[in-house]
Design a protein around this motif. Structure first.
Motif, PDB file in Angstrom:
ATOM      1  N   PRO A   1       0.836  -1.209   0.000  1.00 49.78           N
ATOM      2  CA  PRO A   1       0.000   0.000   0.000  1.00 49.78           C
ATOM      3  C   PRO A   1       0.866   1.252   0.000  1.00 49.78           C
ATOM      4  O   PRO A   1       1.894   1.309   0.675  1.00 49.78           O
ATOM      5  CB  PRO A   1      -0.809  -0.127   1.296  1.00 49.78           C
ATOM      6  CG  PRO A   1      -0.057  -1.083   2.139  1.00 49.78           C
ATOM      7  CD  PRO A   1       0.660  -2.011   1.225  1.00 49.78           C
ATOM      8  N   SER A   2       0.415   2.257  -0.746  1.00 47.03           N
ATOM      9  CA  SER A   2       1.226   3.460  -0.917  1.00 47.03           C
ATOM     10  C   SER A   2       1.381   4.269   0.360  1.00 47.03           C
ATOM     11  O   SER A   2       2.365   4.988   0.539  1.00 47.03           O
ATOM     12  CB  SER A   2       0.621   4.345  -2.014  1.00 47.03           C
ATOM     13  OG  SER A   2      -0.712   4.711  -1.678  1.00 47.03           O
ATOM     14  N   ASP A   3       0.418   4.153   1.294  1.00 50.81           N
ATOM     15  CA  ASP A   3       0.479   4.969   2.507  1.00 50.81           C
ATOM     16  C   ASP A   3       0.841   4.146   3.741  1.00 50.81           C
ATOM     17  O   ASP A   3       0.536   4.520   4.861  1.00 50.81           O
ATOM     18  CB  ASP A   3      -0.827   5.720   2.739  1.00 50.81           C
ATOM     19  CG  ASP A   3      -2.020   4.799   2.912  1.00 50.81           C
ATOM     20  OD1 ASP A   3      -1.910   3.614   2.541  1.00 50.81           O
ATOM     21  OD2 ASP A   3      -3.055   5.260   3.422  1.00 50.81           O
ATOM     22  N   SER A   4       1.492   3.009   3.527  1.00 49.78           N
ATOM     23  CA  SER A   4       1.986   2.205   4.645  1.00 49.78           C
ATOM     24  C   SER A   4       3.489   2.016   4.502  1.00 49.78           C
ATOM     25  O   SER A   4       3.990   1.784   3.405  1.00 49.78           O
ATOM     26  CB  SER A   4       1.306   0.833   4.676  1.00 49.78           C
ATOM     27  OG  SER A   4       1.922  -0.007   5.636  1.00 49.78           O
ATOM     28  N   ARG A   5       4.192   2.092   5.609  1.00 51.34           N
ATOM     29  CA  ARG A   5       5.645   1.887   5.620  1.00 51.34           C
ATOM     30  C   ARG A   5       6.018   0.747   6.553  1.00 51.34           C
ATOM     31  O   ARG A   5       7.196   0.550   6.822  1.00 51.34           O
ATOM     32  CB  ARG A   5       6.355   3.171   6.072  1.00 51.34           C
ATOM     33  CG  ARG A   5       6.137   4.369   5.160  1.00 51.34           C
ATOM     34  CD  ARG A   5       6.768   4.161   3.785  1.00 51.34           C
ATOM     35  NE  ARG A   5       6.547   5.309   2.910  1.00 51.34           N
ATOM     36  CZ  ARG A   5       5.521   5.432   2.094  1.00 51.34           C
ATOM     37  NH1 ARG A   5       4.592   4.473   2.042  1.00 51.34           N
ATOM     38  NH2 ARG A   5       5.386   6.503   1.317  1.00 51.34           N
TER      39      ARG A   5
ATOM     40  N   ASP B   1       1.174  -0.157  10.588  1.00 49.70           N
ATOM     41  CA  ASP B   1       0.758   1.227  10.834  1.00 49.70           C
ATOM     42  C   ASP B   1      -0.721   1.421  10.530  1.00 49.70           C
ATOM     43  O   ASP B   1      -1.396   2.232  11.175  1.00 49.70           O
ATOM     44  CB  ASP B   1       1.622   2.221  10.050  1.00 49.70           C
ATOM     45  CG  ASP B   1       1.940   1.787   8.635  1.00 49.70           C
ATOM     46  OD1 ASP B   1       1.466   0.714   8.202  1.00 49.70           O
ATOM     47  OD2 ASP B   1       2.681   2.514   7.945  1.00 49.70           O
ATOM     48  N   LEU B   2      -1.262   0.668   9.579  1.00 48.18           N
ATOM     49  CA  LEU B   2      -2.693   0.723   9.311  1.00 48.18           C
ATOM     50  C   LEU B   2      -3.464  -0.138  10.311  1.00 48.18           C
ATOM     51  O   LEU B   2      -4.569   0.224  10.739  1.00 48.18           O
ATOM     52  CB  LEU B   2      -2.989   0.257   7.885  1.00 48.18           C
ATOM     53  CG  LEU B   2      -2.297   1.030   6.765  1.00 48.18           C
ATOM     54  CD1 LEU B   2      -2.729   0.482   5.406  1.00 48.18           C
ATOM     55  CD2 LEU B   2      -2.575   2.522   6.860  1.00 48.18           C
TER      56      LEU B   2
ATOM     57  N   GLN C   1      -9.409  -1.452  15.882  1.00 50.46           N
ATOM     58  CA  GLN C   1      -9.885  -2.518  15.012  1.00 50.46           C
ATOM     59  C   GLN C   1      -8.788  -2.832  13.991  1.00 50.46           C
ATOM     60  O   GLN C   1      -8.279  -1.935  13.335  1.00 50.46           O
ATOM     61  CB  GLN C   1     -11.172  -2.082  14.296  1.00 50.46           C
ATOM     62  CG  GLN C   1     -12.309  -1.731  15.237  1.00 50.46           C
ATOM     63  CD  GLN C   1     -12.799  -2.919  16.027  1.00 50.46           C
ATOM     64  OE1 GLN C   1     -12.854  -4.037  15.523  1.00 50.46           O
ATOM     65  NE2 GLN C   1     -13.149  -2.697  17.291  1.00 50.46           N
ATOM     66  N   TRP C   2      -8.422  -4.095  13.839  1.00 50.84           N
ATOM     67  CA  TRP C   2      -7.261  -4.479  13.025  1.00 50.84           C
ATOM     68  C   TRP C   2      -7.552  -4.595  11.536  1.00 50.84           C
ATOM     69  O   TRP C   2      -6.632  -4.763  10.740  1.00 50.84           O
ATOM     70  CB  TRP C   2      -6.741  -5.837  13.501  1.00 50.84           C
ATOM     71  CG  TRP C   2      -6.160  -5.825  14.875  1.00 50.84           C
ATOM     72  CD1 TRP C   2      -6.026  -4.758  15.718  1.00 50.84           C
ATOM     73  CD2 TRP C   2      -5.614  -6.948  15.580  1.00 50.84           C
ATOM     74  NE1 TRP C   2      -5.440  -5.138  16.896  1.00 50.84           N
ATOM     75  CE2 TRP C   2      -5.177  -6.493  16.844  1.00 50.84           C
ATOM     76  CE3 TRP C   2      -5.455  -8.300  15.262  1.00 50.84           C
ATOM     77  CZ2 TRP C   2      -4.590  -7.336  17.778  1.00 50.84           C
ATOM     78  CZ3 TRP C   2      -4.875  -9.141  16.204  1.00 50.84           C
ATOM     79  CH2 TRP C   2      -4.445  -8.663  17.436  1.00 50.84           C
TER      80      TRP C   2
ATOM     81  N   TRP D   1      11.150  -3.044   7.566  1.00 56.33           N
ATOM     82  CA  TRP D   1       9.864  -3.521   7.065  1.00 56.33           C
ATOM     83  C   TRP D   1       9.993  -4.008   5.631  1.00 56.33           C
ATOM     84  O   TRP D   1      10.959  -3.674   4.923  1.00 56.33           O
ATOM     85  CB  TRP D   1       8.820  -2.416   7.176  1.00 56.33           C
ATOM     86  CG  TRP D   1       8.685  -1.906   8.582  1.00 56.33           C
ATOM     87  CD1 TRP D   1       9.282  -0.811   9.131  1.00 56.33           C
ATOM     88  CD2 TRP D   1       7.939  -2.518   9.648  1.00 56.33           C
ATOM     89  NE1 TRP D   1       8.943  -0.679  10.457  1.00 56.33           N
ATOM     90  CE2 TRP D   1       8.119  -1.725  10.808  1.00 56.33           C
ATOM     91  CE3 TRP D   1       7.125  -3.653   9.739  1.00 56.33           C
ATOM     92  CZ2 TRP D   1       7.517  -2.027  12.024  1.00 56.33           C
ATOM     93  CZ3 TRP D   1       6.521  -3.957  10.950  1.00 56.33           C
ATOM     94  CH2 TRP D   1       6.713  -3.157  12.070  1.00 56.33           C
ATOM     95  N   LEU D   2       9.033  -4.808   5.192  1.00 59.18           N
ATOM     96  CA  LEU D   2       9.057  -5.338   3.838  1.00 59.18           C
ATOM     97  C   LEU D   2       9.043  -4.204   2.819  1.00 59.18           C
ATOM     98  O   LEU D   2       8.354  -3.199   2.998  1.00 59.18           O
ATOM     99  CB  LEU D   2       7.871  -6.276   3.612  1.00 59.18           C
ATOM    100  CG  LEU D   2       7.872  -7.560   4.443  1.00 59.18           C
ATOM    101  CD1 LEU D   2       6.608  -8.371   4.168  1.00 59.18           C
ATOM    102  CD2 LEU D   2       9.112  -8.396   4.179  1.00 59.18           C
TER     103      LEU D   2
END
Length: 285
Positions: free
Chosen positions: A119-123, A164-165, A171-172, A261-262
């Protein structure tokens, strides 16, 4: 028996892995295009075994197949969080008193060798090797003693997680059910070939480096307990998938200064003893 789903120009086909190669069950039994059709009519496996012995159908090279998730349309994908003793410890979490349940959806399914988009907004994308359970019969309020009788088979799974998301709220779901974040397979191994699902080696490597190495005997809640518990609150249907949790070694469990992170191009391979190795490559969109 080791079943697999592979993609063709005409749609998905169901196959069986043998020592000589893969037999196309859909060509053998027209109308049987997914594993749920076999689960609903297990007598068809007898016909498959006969065809294997007689050699009446051609063998295909597995390496030439486009392999999809071993279960491609489950009604439910239910997951168990913090279900290994050492993983709970590395997460600085208390040992759960009951199974912690969350879910993924069918959009998260991916097959062996599929690329998974980051995802573009996850690091903070993480890996999680897991033993997957695939239900074979409808289960409602079943006992722990009888629970494994309702299982059709088992598979390797990767509960990919954007941390981070995942922890953006309590809620996961957001970090767990992104597109492609539930690779399953490559095989669905029938339950008769798995002597004890609660004593299987599990492992995960990233670019060949071992990150997770454990055994399902470290689970807090074993497979029979999980199925029984879930079935008291929801009816489990044939083809439903249960992910049973991950052992220690996830990136989240590292010291913050050591967390890598991946990233784009990383090859993640997860394996459960006797169930096959599932490989995926992470890709930026």
């Amino acid at each position: 028996m080791k079943l697999l789903t592979f993609r063709t120009d005409e749609g998905n086909h169901l196959g069986v892995k043998t020592e000589k190669g893969v037999i196309d069950i859909t060509e053998m039994l027209p109308g049987v295009s997914d594993v749920k059709a076999v689960i609903r009519n297990p007598d068809q496996l007898t016909l498959v075994e006969l065809a294997i012995r007689e050699g009446t159908f051609p063998f295909m090279d597995e390496e030439q197949l486009d392999i999809g998730p071993c279960v491609d349309n489950p009604e439910k994908i239910v997951c168990v969080g913090l279900n290994y003793q050492k993983h709970a410890k590395e997460s600085n979490a208390a040992i759960p008193e009951q199974p912690i349940l969350f879910n993924k959806y069918n959009n998260a399914l991916a097959g062996h060798k599929d690329n998974v988009n980051l995802p573009s907004d996850s690091r903070q994308v993480d890996y999680e090797v897991e033993l997957g359970i695939v239900m074979g019969k409808e289960a409602k309020e079943v006992s722990k003693e009888n629970a494994l009788d309702y299982v059709f088979g088992y598979c390797s799974a990767n509960d990919l997680s954007a941390r981070d998301l995942q922890f953006r709220s309590n809620q996961w779901l957001l970090g767990k059910s992104l597109d492609g974040f539930c690779p399953l397979g490559p095989y669905l191994v029938t339950a008769d070939e798995v002597e004890n699902p609660n004593a299987l080696d599990v492992s995960c490597t990233v670019n060949g480096e071992v990150r997770q190495q454990s055994n399902t005997k470290d689970m807090i809640f074993f497979c029979d307990e999980i199925i029984s518990y879930m079935s008291h609150y929801m009816t489990l249907k044939p083809g439903d998938v249960i992910l049973t949790g991950t052992p220690e070694g996830v990136i989240l469990g590292y010291e913050e200064s050591s967390q890598v992170w991946l990233k784009d191009g990383d090859q993640v391979a997860v394996a459960v003893e006797g169930l096959g190795k599932l490989v995926n490559v992470m890709k930026l969109k």
